[in-house]
Design an enzyme around this catalytic site. Structure first.
Site, mmCIF file in Angstrom:
data_model
loop_
_atom_site.group_PDB
_atom_site.id
_atom_site.type_symbol
_atom_site.label_atom_id
_atom_site.label_comp_id
_atom_site.label_asym_id
_atom_site.label_seq_id
_atom_site.Cartn_x
_atom_site.Cartn_y
_atom_site.Cartn_z
ATOM 1 N N ASP A 158 -3.603 7.518 4.953
ATOM 2 C CA ASP A 158 -3.084 6.148 5.232
ATOM 3 C C ASP A 158 -3.582 5.503 6.404
ATOM 4 O O ASP A 158 -4.096 6.427 7.351
ATOM 5 C CB ASP A 158 -1.535 6.121 5.187
ATOM 6 C CG ASP A 158 -1.028 4.697 5.098
ATOM 7 O OD1 ASP A 158 -1.573 3.914 4.665
ATOM 8 O OD2 ASP A 158 0.179 4.615 5.593
ATOM 9 N N GLU A 159 -3.575 4.204 6.737
ATOM 10 C CA GLU A 159 -4.376 3.485 7.870
ATOM 11 C C GLU A 159 -5.554 4.017 8.054
ATOM 12 O O GLU A 159 -6.029 4.443 9.334
ATOM 13 C CB GLU A 159 -3.438 3.733 8.937
ATOM 14 C CG GLU A 159 -1.855 3.027 8.734
ATOM 15 C CD GLU A 159 -1.904 1.505 8.589
ATOM 16 O OE1 GLU A 159 -2.824 0.970 8.634
ATOM 17 O OE2 GLU A 159 -0.819 1.134 8.499
ATOM 18 N N ARG A 193 1.541 -11.497 10.097
ATOM 19 C CA ARG A 193 2.970 -11.053 10.290
ATOM 20 C C ARG A 193 4.046 -11.997 9.738
ATOM 21 O O ARG A 193 5.113 -11.611 9.645
ATOM 22 C CB ARG A 193 3.151 -10.776 11.863
ATOM 23 C CG ARG A 193 2.360 -9.740 12.611
ATOM 24 C CD ARG A 193 2.220 -8.425 11.734
ATOM 25 N NE ARG A 193 1.060 -8.436 10.874
ATOM 26 C CZ ARG A 193 0.859 -7.568 10.036
ATOM 27 N NH1 ARG A 193 1.665 -6.694 9.624
ATOM 28 N NH2 ARG A 193 -0.448 -7.490 9.414
ATOM 29 N N GLN A 248 -7.790 -5.014 9.271
ATOM 30 C CA GLN A 248 -6.600 -4.753 10.296
ATOM 31 C C GLN A 248 -7.009 -3.629 11.252
ATOM 32 O O GLN A 248 -6.315 -2.905 11.716
ATOM 33 C CB GLN A 248 -5.552 -4.458 9.610
ATOM 34 C CG GLN A 248 -4.813 -5.783 8.865
ATOM 35 C CD GLN A 248 -3.465 -5.292 8.005
ATOM 36 O OE1 GLN A 248 -2.401 -5.132 8.682
ATOM 37 N NE2 GLN A 248 -3.476 -5.006 7.059
ATOM 38 N N LYS A 269 0.780 -1.307 -0.049
ATOM 39 C CA LYS A 269 -0.064 -0.091 -0.119
ATOM 40 C C LYS A 269 0.864 1.325 -0.042
ATOM 41 O O LYS A 269 0.507 2.413 -0.475
ATOM 42 C CB LYS A 269 -1.018 0.117 1.083
ATOM 43 C CG LYS A 269 -0.368 0.150 2.611
ATOM 44 C CD LYS A 269 -1.308 0.251 3.584
ATOM 45 C CE LYS A 269 -0.724 0.174 5.135
ATOM 46 N NZ LYS A 269 -0.139 1.706 5.287
ATOM 47 N N THR A 270 1.721 1.134 0.781
ATOM 48 C CA THR A 270 2.789 2.311 0.778
ATOM 49 C C THR A 270 3.475 2.851 -0.615
ATOM 50 O O THR A 270 3.509 3.949 -0.992
ATOM 51 C CB THR A 270 4.051 2.315 1.649
ATOM 52 O OG1 THR A 270 3.406 1.843 3.151
ATOM 53 C CG2 THR A 270 4.685 3.696 1.873
#
Length: 741
Positions: free
Chosen positions: A219-220, A602, A250, A32-33
């Protein structure tokens, strides 16, 4: 020039969609970044948008710095003009220019947590509110929640006028804001609150920023709260070129005020929004992703998506179940040691758990096996404030000459003994000899302690009482006595915050340690307990630059990745927690499942899950079955060992007298045992007892009592005892260790 051919098809679609509202649902490890930074580059290089008109908002300074570096690398000329900052730093910059319109000076002060505490104390004094009735932390937390919901003090008071406790907090909120304004100060929550207020009452200022920031990226987005949502919606209101990036699967910060509805309802607020899903994962193996997908699909409140990867299928998820949490920790330590012997460095491994308190047993076993570790986003168990506080009480009871321990607890919980009084007592000690506790016992003879004498006497009387208690009671009873009579537990319970609950959990875990010591020591005493803890807690010799296993909570792990992950404590009642299981609102259980999804994703190469049949909780052994999250993973992605059966609930519920299935070997040989496998074993071969109904027995914690019932329970006996002090208790003979009198 950025090379856009490096992006996959969905990432390219996200980059090319520049006009109008856009929701990018970016799954874990989907890049995503990269999509955000390439989108910024596309706007500048291909669309000719001035970088001055582009804003990217993140949640942390670290994320902002990383995004800044990536944009500068992609767009060497002009990229530095893009506004990349956190929500709070963005609002500070806006308020420094315009806050005079709200009646503040531009040189306003930003109060940190300590400043807030000091100001709240002043409010309590002014309003004559006893912090024992409403703890200061509870009021601060409630005020923060109100500000995040964009509620003024007046709004809050009006909404809670029928609730006495909240009405009082409303008065504190009103007084607190009054004093903040008088001090020309803002707290952290005010930064967003005042910025939204500025836009609300001064539309001309809002229009300036709407013109300035025509292209906005957040973002987020799943972690935003109401006030952040309002801020973003207002700035994007004119041109509506708003791109939000996040993953509803998330969203795990509800306790901090995050509102998952912001991302789930984005298309309701912006009816013409486009939605692009980034589902290709670059991090994990196929089996890990398949497991994560199967778990999260059980949530109803989510956007439909499924992660996939071009990576290999990889190893299956390895699940193992142990008899106790100590066996589980040892099994993990043994496996880490074996992996390291195979050439896997410790820094490639992480142990994740639901609550901070779980780290205690893990830390002890890692130290025993000489495995270096570090706690990420937390403090080593025996260094946590509440743990050190209670240990210092035990130290003072055992050894009154420990001045450091006395200094730490003399005013904990607060009993009105100030530093000036303590220093006067210390000065008296230097002049007369002896130690600080002796000086406190002789407070009436110490110059300058007249006013504090009664409060000091209250403390010394408690120490005398605890010493008498230590001589006649078990260590666990002494510990419980300290928690109750000092008011330490009550103070935390009254806070009603997540932090306070975590601290209570750590104290319960310390009690578990004490009970475990009592059960296994030949002659348990206070000095021996403190000596054992001191030896376990000595971790200062770990070198910072050594390869270390990382320990952290699942919340702390978000945004990180590790080649090898251990998910420990996968049991019903622990993960998911009992409160979420019993909650009427299913959203709490769904948040727990999202947390599990975060933990699974993770892992890059291997994922190890484990749980314990029996775990000590509040100083008592409790039984549980495997977490529902383990059961939600199909067999084809799991490796149980000798047989591929699914985990089964044993025909047993704590206290029900049902059948206990047999013991699974612990870390030595049980890594590949089938979870909850039953073994045929004659009862008398498993457990033997030397008492009968009507006999008098003694329990190390509950004292003396009479056996009223004995029932066979599989490979153990369920014994009911009527204790003189605590009443009727049911327990299993193998763990109760009752002694016939």
């Amino acid at each position: 020039m950025a090379d856009y051919t490096e992006l996959n098809q969905e990432q390219q679609a996200a980059v090319h969609h520049t006009d109008g509202p856009l929701l990018i649902l970016a799954g874990a490890g989907s890049g995503k970044t990269r999509a955000i930074t390439y989108r910024i580059a596309w706007l500048i290089e291909e669309m000719g948008i001035s970088p001055y008109q582009i804003m990217a908002i993140t949640f942390t300074n670290k994320a902002a710095d990383e995004m800044r570096q990536r944009v500068d690398a992609l767009v060497p000329f002009g990229g530095d003009q893009v506004w990349i900052a956190t929500f709070h730093s963005t609002c500070v910059r806006i308020l420094r220019r315009h806050i005079e319109l709200l009646g503040y000076d531009r040189n306003f002060t930003i109060y940190d947590t300590d400043d807030q505490k000091s100001l709240i104390k002043e409010c309590y004094k002014a309003l004559q509110i006893d912090p024992k009735n409403i703890p200061e932390r509870a009021a601060m937390n409630e005020i923060s929640n109100a500000k995040n919901e964009f509620l003024t003090a007046e709004d809050y008071c009006r909404e809670n006028q029928d609730d006495f406790r909240k009405s009082r907090i409303g008065e504190i909120y009103r007084e607190y804001q009054k004093r903040l304004r008088a001090n020309n100060a803002l707290d952290f929550d005010d930064l967003l609150f005042r910025a939204v207020e500025l836009f609300q009452f001064h539309p001309e200022i809002l229009e300036q920023y709407q013109e300035r920031f025509r292209y906005i990226m957040v973002d987020e987005y799943q972690d935003t709260n109401r006030i952040q949502f309002l801020f973003v919606r207002m700035i994007a209101g004119k041109y509506r070129n708003l791109c939000v990036v996040g993953d509803d699967d998330q969203s795990i910060y509800r306790f901090r005020g995050a509102d998952i509805r912001n991302i789930l309802d984005f298309e309701k607020v912006f009816s013409d929004a486009a939605v692009i899903k980034l589902e290709q994962n670059y991090r994990s193996t196929g089996n890990i992703l398949n497991a994560a997908n199967e778990v999260i699909t059980n949530n109803r409140g989510r956007k439909a998506k499924r992660l996939w990867t071009e990576n290999a299928e990889g190893q299956k998820i390895r699940y193992r179940e142990f008899e106790s949490e100590y066996d589980e920790a040892e099994g993990i330590a043994r496996e880490l040691k074996a992996m390291n012997a195979r050439g896997i460095p410790y820094e490639d491994c992480a142990i994740l758990y639901r609550t901070n308190a779980q780290s205690r047993v893990l830390e002890e076993k890692l130290l025993l096996y000489n495995i270096p570790y570090r706690i990420f986003g937390g403090v080593n168990f025996y260094q946590r404030k509440e743990v050190k506080d209670l240990l210092c009480y035990l130290k003072v009871i055992d050894n009154g000459r420990d001045d450091l321990a006395v200094r730490r607890i003399v005013n904990v919980p607060k009993r009105g003994i100030g530093m000036t009084s303590i220093e006067r007592a210390a000065q008296y000690t230097q002049e007369q000899g002896g130690n600080l506790l002796d000086a406190l016992f002789e407070a009436e003879q110490v110059p300058g302690l007249k006013r504090a004498e009664a409060k000091i006497r209250g403390f010394t009387d408690l120490i005398l009482e605890f010493r008498a208690r230590a001589a006649e009671s078990s260590l666990s009873e002494l510990f419980e006595d300290i928690l109750e009579k000092t008011g330490y537990r009550k103070e935390l319970e009254q806070e009603q915050t997540e932090e306070a609950l975590a601290r209570l959990g750590n104290l319960d875990e310390l009690l578990n340690k004490i009970v475990d010591y009592e059960e296994h020591a030949d002659e348990p005493d206070l000095s021996g307990l403190l000596e054992e803890i001191a030896l376990v807690a000595d971790i200062d010799n770990l070198e910072e630059n050594r390869s270390c296993v990382v320990l952290m909570t699942l919340h702390s792990a978000k945004g990180l990745e590790f080649p090898h992950v251990f998910l420990s404590g996968m049991e019903e009642g622990l993960f998911p927690g009992m409160m979420s299981i019993l909650a009427e609102d299913s959203s709490e259980l769904e948040e727990e499942r999202r947390l599990c999804y975060v933990g699974i994703t993770r892992a890059q190469k291997t994922l190890h899950m484990s749980g314990a049949r029996r775990r000590m909780v509040h100083g008592e052994s409790r039984y549980s079955k495997a977490s529902r999250f383990v059961e939600e993973i199909p067999e084809e992605y799991m490796e149980y060992g000798e047989q591929d059966d699914r985990p089964r609930a044993r025909g047993y519920a704590a206290g029900s007298g049902g059948t206990l299935s047999g013991k699974v070997s612990s870390g030595k040989t049980g890594y590949f045992k089938k979870p909850y496998q039953s073994y045929a074993m004659p009862l008398n071969q498993a457990v033997s007892i030397d008492y009968a109904v009507g006999d008098r027995v003694k329990h190390i914690k509950f004292g003396q009592g009479t056996v009223t019932e004995i029932r066979p329970g599989g490979r153990d006996y369920e014994v009911t005892v009527d204790f003189e002090k605590v009443g009727v208790k049911k327990m299993f003979a193998s763990f109760a260790k009752l002694k016939k009198m």
